[in-house]
Design a protein around this motif. Sequence first.
Motif, PDB file in Angstrom:
ATOM      1  N   GLY A 118       0.784  -1.226   0.000  1.00 35.54           N
ATOM      2  CA  GLY A 118       0.000   0.000   0.000  1.00 35.54           C
ATOM      3  C   GLY A 118       0.815   1.275   0.000  1.00 35.54           C
ATOM      4  O   GLY A 118       0.251   2.357  -0.186  1.00 35.54           O
ATOM      5  N   LEU A 119       2.124   1.174   0.227  1.00 39.79           N
ATOM      6  CA  LEU A 119       2.976   2.363   0.180  1.00 39.79           C
ATOM      7  C   LEU A 119       3.624   2.478  -1.191  1.00 39.79           C
ATOM      8  O   LEU A 119       3.993   1.489  -1.813  1.00 39.79           O
ATOM      9  CB  LEU A 119       4.086   2.290   1.235  1.00 39.79           C
ATOM     10  N   THR A 120       3.788   3.712  -1.651  1.00 40.56           N
ATOM     11  CA  THR A 120       4.610   3.942  -2.833  1.00 40.56           C
ATOM     12  C   THR A 120       6.074   3.716  -2.455  1.00 40.56           C
ATOM     13  O   THR A 120       6.428   3.632  -1.261  1.00 40.56           O
ATOM     14  CB  THR A 120       4.442   5.379  -3.334  1.00 40.56           C
ATOM     15  N   PHE A 121       6.936   3.630  -3.440  1.00 41.85           N
ATOM     16  CA  PHE A 121       8.361   3.495  -3.148  1.00 41.85           C
ATOM     17  C   PHE A 121       8.873   4.720  -2.389  1.00 41.85           C
ATOM     18  O   PHE A 121       9.708   4.603  -1.490  1.00 41.85           O
ATOM     19  CB  PHE A 121       9.158   3.290  -4.439  1.00 41.85           C
ATOM     20  N   GLU A 122       8.365   5.895  -2.746  1.00 39.50           N
ATOM     21  CA  GLU A 122       8.792   7.116  -2.057  1.00 39.50           C
ATOM     22  C   GLU A 122       8.389   7.075  -0.583  1.00 39.50           C
ATOM     23  O   GLU A 122       9.179   7.435   0.301  1.00 39.50           O
ATOM     24  CB  GLU A 122       8.184   8.355  -2.731  1.00 39.50           C
ATOM     25  N   GLN A 123       7.175   6.649  -0.300  1.00 39.99           N
ATOM     26  CA  GLN A 123       6.731   6.546   1.092  1.00 39.99           C
ATOM     27  C   GLN A 123       7.546   5.503   1.856  1.00 39.99           C
ATOM     28  O   GLN A 123       7.941   5.723   3.002  1.00 39.99           O
ATOM     29  CB  GLN A 123       5.249   6.195   1.142  1.00 39.99           C
ATOM     30  N   ALA A 124       7.788   4.360   1.220  1.00 43.36           N
ATOM     31  CA  ALA A 124       8.527   3.287   1.894  1.00 43.36           C
ATOM     32  C   ALA A 124       9.960   3.703   2.200  1.00 43.36           C
ATOM     33  O   ALA A 124      10.496   3.381   3.268  1.00 43.36           O
ATOM     34  CB  ALA A 124       8.515   2.029   1.030  1.00 43.36           C
TER      35      ALA A 124
END
Length: 322
Positions: A118-124
């Motif tokens: 559920g997270l984008t790569f940027e969020q992760a």
Amino acid sequence: MKAIRYYAYGSPDVIELEETAKPEPGDDGVLVRVRAAAVNPGDWHLLRGSPYLFRAVAGPIRPKAHGLGADLAGVVEAVGKGVSRFAPGDEVYGCAPGAFAEYVVVPETSPLAGKPAGLTFEQAAAVPTSALTALQALRDRARLKPGQRVLINGAAGGIGTFAVQLAKAYGAEVTGVCGSANVDLVRSIGADHVIDYTREDFTRTGRHYDVVLDNVGNRSVADCRRLLTPAGTYLHNSGAGGRWLGPMGRIIKLNVLNLFVRHTLPSFVTRENADDLDTLRELIEAGKLSPVVSRTHPLSEVPEAIAHVERGHAKGKVVITV
């Protein structure tokens, strides 16, 4: 591949974006195609070679290592023949030196784990170091319990935004300290009370806390101890300090003082490990934790991104897209 490199200590102006050979994984290596990488205060400390005590390890005159970046999210592209934890195509996040690059190789035993769904790569990429620090401070050093009162100084920063949410997840009553522009943000991520330090001195409200997590270090130890209940815990987590010792001067003072007072004044170093990354993933997937990403930059703008973080008022996390 493209990668960020620096060969001398200095300002962000010494950073270079280079074409360099794509690394190959050894028998126990994992090759990750980096999709995003987060900026941390450690990046500008490495870049500046500051405090000077740090250079005893990093290199006395010039840096021994030339990459920057420590937190990433990406996709496993290849693995060594001895690797069993990961396979090509796995989406991962974690910690790796030199993360400001299109590819990195890390050992299988590195702090690397499956990316939260559920997270984008940027969020992760925004999660690892900051959230690990907040988790280990509150869970392991403060041993936070439901119903306790927690104050977080620097609640709108990278570590602070995770600490507010984690303290709430552990059942604490949370007070966040931040500037006027970030009051709504800190309240929106779960803080029960928010103190705007431009309007009120948070050390003189008359309230007392079981735990104080200080991510800023802008007030004296005596001021911060005044906030504590008789058996309270003060956690110092700031890189502030002099040019030679940096935060070590305050840490030494706290360790000595800890021998003579009832308060608990522990120092701690974040332990980057895959088990805690899995714990964070579970909290994220359960909806109890969410990264705050205030801005993103392409790889070519790493100097601007580091300069912004160094100025000390970044909201949440700053992330590099790769």
